[in-house]
Design a protein around this motif. Sequence first.
Motif, PDB file in Angstrom:
ATOM      1  N   GLY A  18      49.907 -35.776  -6.297  1.00 51.18           N
ATOM      2  CA  GLY A  18      49.599 -35.665  -4.872  1.00 51.18           C
ATOM      3  C   GLY A  18      48.145 -35.349  -4.597  1.00 51.18           C
ATOM      4  O   GLY A  18      47.261 -35.637  -5.403  1.00 51.18           O
ATOM      5  N   GLY A  19      47.893 -34.744  -3.447  1.00 53.42           N
ATOM      6  CA  GLY A  19      46.535 -34.384  -3.035  1.00 53.42           C
ATOM      7  C   GLY A  19      45.974 -33.299  -3.927  1.00 53.42           C
ATOM      8  O   GLY A  19      46.463 -32.173  -3.932  1.00 53.42           O
ATOM      9  N   LYS A  20      44.965 -33.637  -4.677  1.00 51.31           N
ATOM     10  CA  LYS A  20      44.477 -32.740  -5.729  1.00 51.31           C
ATOM     11  C   LYS A  20      43.911 -31.422  -5.206  1.00 51.31           C
ATOM     12  O   LYS A  20      44.236 -30.361  -5.711  1.00 51.31           O
ATOM     13  N   ALA A  21      43.065 -31.490  -4.202  1.00 49.94           N
ATOM     14  CA  ALA A  21      42.414 -30.266  -3.722  1.00 49.94           C
ATOM     15  C   ALA A  21      43.434 -29.289  -3.157  1.00 49.94           C
ATOM     16  O   ALA A  21      43.395 -28.086  -3.450  1.00 49.94           O
ATOM     17  N   ALA A  22      44.364 -29.789  -2.369  1.00 50.06           N
ATOM     18  CA  ALA A  22      45.364 -28.918  -1.754  1.00 50.06           C
ATOM     19  C   ALA A  22      46.273 -28.301  -2.813  1.00 50.06           C
ATOM     20  O   ALA A  22      46.611 -27.114  -2.733  1.00 50.06           O
ATOM     21  N   ARG A  23      46.655 -29.077  -3.782  1.00 51.84           N
ATOM     22  CA  ARG A  23      47.544 -28.556  -4.820  1.00 51.84           C
ATOM     23  C   ARG A  23      46.829 -27.556  -5.722  1.00 51.84           C
ATOM     24  O   ARG A  23      47.430 -26.582  -6.152  1.00 51.84           O
ATOM     25  N   ARG A  24      45.560 -27.786  -6.001  1.00 52.30           N
ATOM     26  CA  ARG A  24      44.800 -26.807  -6.777  1.00 52.30           C
ATOM     27  C   ARG A  24      44.696 -25.484  -6.028  1.00 52.30           C
ATOM     28  O   ARG A  24      44.839 -24.417  -6.617  1.00 52.30           O
ATOM     29  N   ARG A  25      44.437 -25.568  -4.722  1.00 54.92           N
ATOM     30  CA  ARG A  25      44.375 -24.351  -3.900  1.00 54.92           C
ATOM     31  C   ARG A  25      45.712 -23.620  -3.914  1.00 54.92           C
ATOM     32  O   ARG A  25      45.762 -22.394  -3.995  1.00 54.92           O
ATOM     33  N   GLN A  26      46.803 -24.388  -3.837  1.00 53.55           N
ATOM     34  CA  GLN A  26      48.125 -23.781  -3.824  1.00 53.55           C
ATOM     35  C   GLN A  26      48.412 -23.058  -5.145  1.00 53.55           C
ATOM     36  O   GLN A  26      48.947 -21.944  -5.143  1.00 53.55           O
ATOM     37  N   VAL A  27      48.026 -23.648  -6.252  1.00 56.35           N
ATOM     38  CA  VAL A  27      48.228 -23.017  -7.551  1.00 56.35           C
ATOM     39  C   VAL A  27      47.374 -21.756  -7.662  1.00 56.35           C
ATOM     40  O   VAL A  27      47.838 -20.722  -8.152  1.00 56.35           O
ATOM     41  N   LYS A  28      46.139 -21.810  -7.175  1.00 59.82           N
ATOM     42  CA  LYS A  28      45.278 -20.619  -7.222  1.00 59.82           C
ATOM     43  C   LYS A  28      45.852 -19.491  -6.373  1.00 59.82           C
ATOM     44  O   LYS A  28      45.788 -18.322  -6.747  1.00 59.82           O
TER      45      LYS A  28
END
Length: 90
Positions: A18-28
């Motif tokens: 999916g959307g990389k930036a949003a998913r990275r933020r969610q994991v952080k």
Amino acid sequence: MRLPAEVRHRLNLHARKGGKAARRRQVKRAEAFATWCGCDPRQIGKAHIYAYFRAQGFAPTTARDHWYAVRLLWQATGRPGDPPKPPQVP
């Protein structure tokens, strides 16, 4: 506090699609919540969630985004259903 390997792996699998930036933020955000709790992610409960949101004092939309991250962590640990929503989360 380090996340267990299997939980970390599941979070990374989520971040790959999916959307990389949003998913990275969610994991952080999920990792920040687990670190804030200071215990094993499989031991996180309702009291931890309510205390976290009270301590942070997020705006409603930010609280919603953090709740989505808590829900991701909840699912990554293999717990059924969704975590409880704090009162200010829409």
